[in-house]
Motif scaffolding. Structure first.
Motif, mmCIF file in Angstrom:
data_model
loop_
_atom_site.group_PDB
_atom_site.id
_atom_site.type_symbol
_atom_site.label_atom_id
_atom_site.label_comp_id
_atom_site.label_asym_id
_atom_site.label_seq_id
_atom_site.Cartn_x
_atom_site.Cartn_y
_atom_site.Cartn_z
ATOM 1 N N ASP A 125 1.008 3.791 -3.239
ATOM 2 C CA ASP A 125 0.551 5.262 -2.714
ATOM 3 C C ASP A 125 1.351 6.283 -3.145
ATOM 4 O OD1 ASP A 125 -1.817 4.295 -1.902
ATOM 5 O OD2 ASP A 125 -1.480 4.463 0.358
ATOM 6 N N ARG A 182 0.559 -1.110 0.037
ATOM 7 C CA ARG A 182 -0.064 0.061 -0.014
ATOM 8 C C ARG A 182 0.877 1.259 -0.131
ATOM 9 N NH1 ARG A 182 -5.342 -0.589 1.405
ATOM 10 N NH2 ARG A 182 -5.436 1.671 2.201
ATOM 11 N N ARG A 199 1.621 6.713 -6.777
ATOM 12 C CA ARG A 199 0.575 7.626 -7.146
ATOM 13 C C ARG A 199 0.800 9.235 -7.116
ATOM 14 N NH1 ARG A 199 -3.835 5.741 -4.469
ATOM 15 N NH2 ARG A 199 -3.172 7.411 -3.036
ATOM 16 N N THR A 200 1.234 9.341 -5.959
ATOM 17 C CA THR A 200 1.454 10.951 -5.312
ATOM 18 C C THR A 200 2.610 11.411 -6.135
ATOM 19 O OG1 THR A 200 2.494 10.051 -3.368
ATOM 20 C CG2 THR A 200 0.328 10.498 -3.409
#
Length: 283
Positions: A160, A156, A163-164
């Motif tokens: 994450d 995760r 993505r950021t």
């Protein structure tokens, strides 16, 4: 000298009666109510309260079924291995679905089975882990659980981060880095945080908490020295399992095997990527 504790000590500590059932219900409702009132969900909704209630009900049903099944499983080798396989399958599904909703979730099997299988095999061949259900099931379950937690946290956090920091990933590609290397530079530092719970538990054992294996051995009548040795084995084995699980999870994400959608490639001119990836014009 005090007499060694007996299995009856466990019943004295936590008697199974109506008071226990009521207490568990109150605690479960308190957890769900707190999550609902303070909106402890990623989207600010009350969805986490429902998750807590469902988890509590599932745990009750599953532990009741397992408690009844283990008494039979420990006396049948085929049933023992089938039960271990079921544990692994459920852990894979749980971890994979926590990381991604798409069809790549099954890759979570690699960081769970990869560390656990050789460690359990080695312990068995060394004679430290008897091939009996009463020993094999709890030890393997603890190791699978540790790998599951590390895989979920690492996966995760890694996805994450991708993505950021998508722009930084594309910048790395523009500089000529391979896809794997560009992802690895971004995800490795943050994914390594998945090791912190295990590290903190090991550092503070005996000072902050007395973990379950230690307390269980004492309640079962073992000496404090033996209980401490078993707990030390569990903690160090968990650190090894979790380190390997995090490393494998990071590698799977870096290679694009575990993702949350089709891997996106930035629109970078062939000359910016270098001759290695330049493609001949369509003609």
């Amino acid at each position: 000298m005090d007499a060694a504790p007996t299995p009856l000590a466990a019943q004295a500590l936590l008697p199974v009666n109506t008071a226990l059932a009521v207490t568990l219900l109150v605690l479960l409702l308190a957890a769900a109510t707190t999550a609902a009132v303070f909106r402890l969900s990623p989207d600010g909704s009350r969805g986490r309260a429902r998750d807590i209630l469902v988890a509590g009900v599932r745990a009750t049903a599953q532990l009741a079924a397992v408690s009844l099944a283990i008494g039979w499983v420990v006396h049948h080798a085929a049933a023992l291995y089938a039960f271990l396989l079921l544990m692994f399958a459920v852990a894979t599904r749980t971890a994979g679905r926590r990381i991604t909703p798409n069809g790549t979730w099954w890759w979570a099997a690699v960081p769970i089975a990869g560390p656990v299988a050789p460690v359990v095999t080695g312990l068995t061949l060394a004679g430290l882990l008897p091939v009996r259900g009463i020993a094999m099931i709890p030890v393997t379950g603890i190791l699978i659980g540790g790998a599951l937690t590390a895989t979920v946290l690492a996966g995760r956090r890694a996805l994450d981060e991708l993505r950021t920091r998508k722009g930084e990933f594309e910048a790395g590609l523009a500089l000529g880095l391979l896809d794997r290397d560009a992802r690895l530079e971004l995800i490795r530092p943050t994914a390594s945080d998945a090791l912190l719970p295990g590290l903190d538990q090991t550092r503070t054992v005996g000072l902050v908490t007395l973990p379950g294996a230690f307390v269980g051995m004492l309640l079962g009548g073992a000496s404090p020295l033996l209980a401490g040795a078993v707990q030390l084995f569990v903690l160090i084995a968990l650190m090894a399992i979790q380190a390997m699980a995090v490393a494998l999870t990071v590698e799977l994400v870096a290679r694009g095997r575990l993702h949350r959608g089709e891997p996106e490639r930035p629109a970078v001119a062939p000359e910016a990527r270098g001759p290695r990836e330049a493609r001949p014009p369509k003609g």
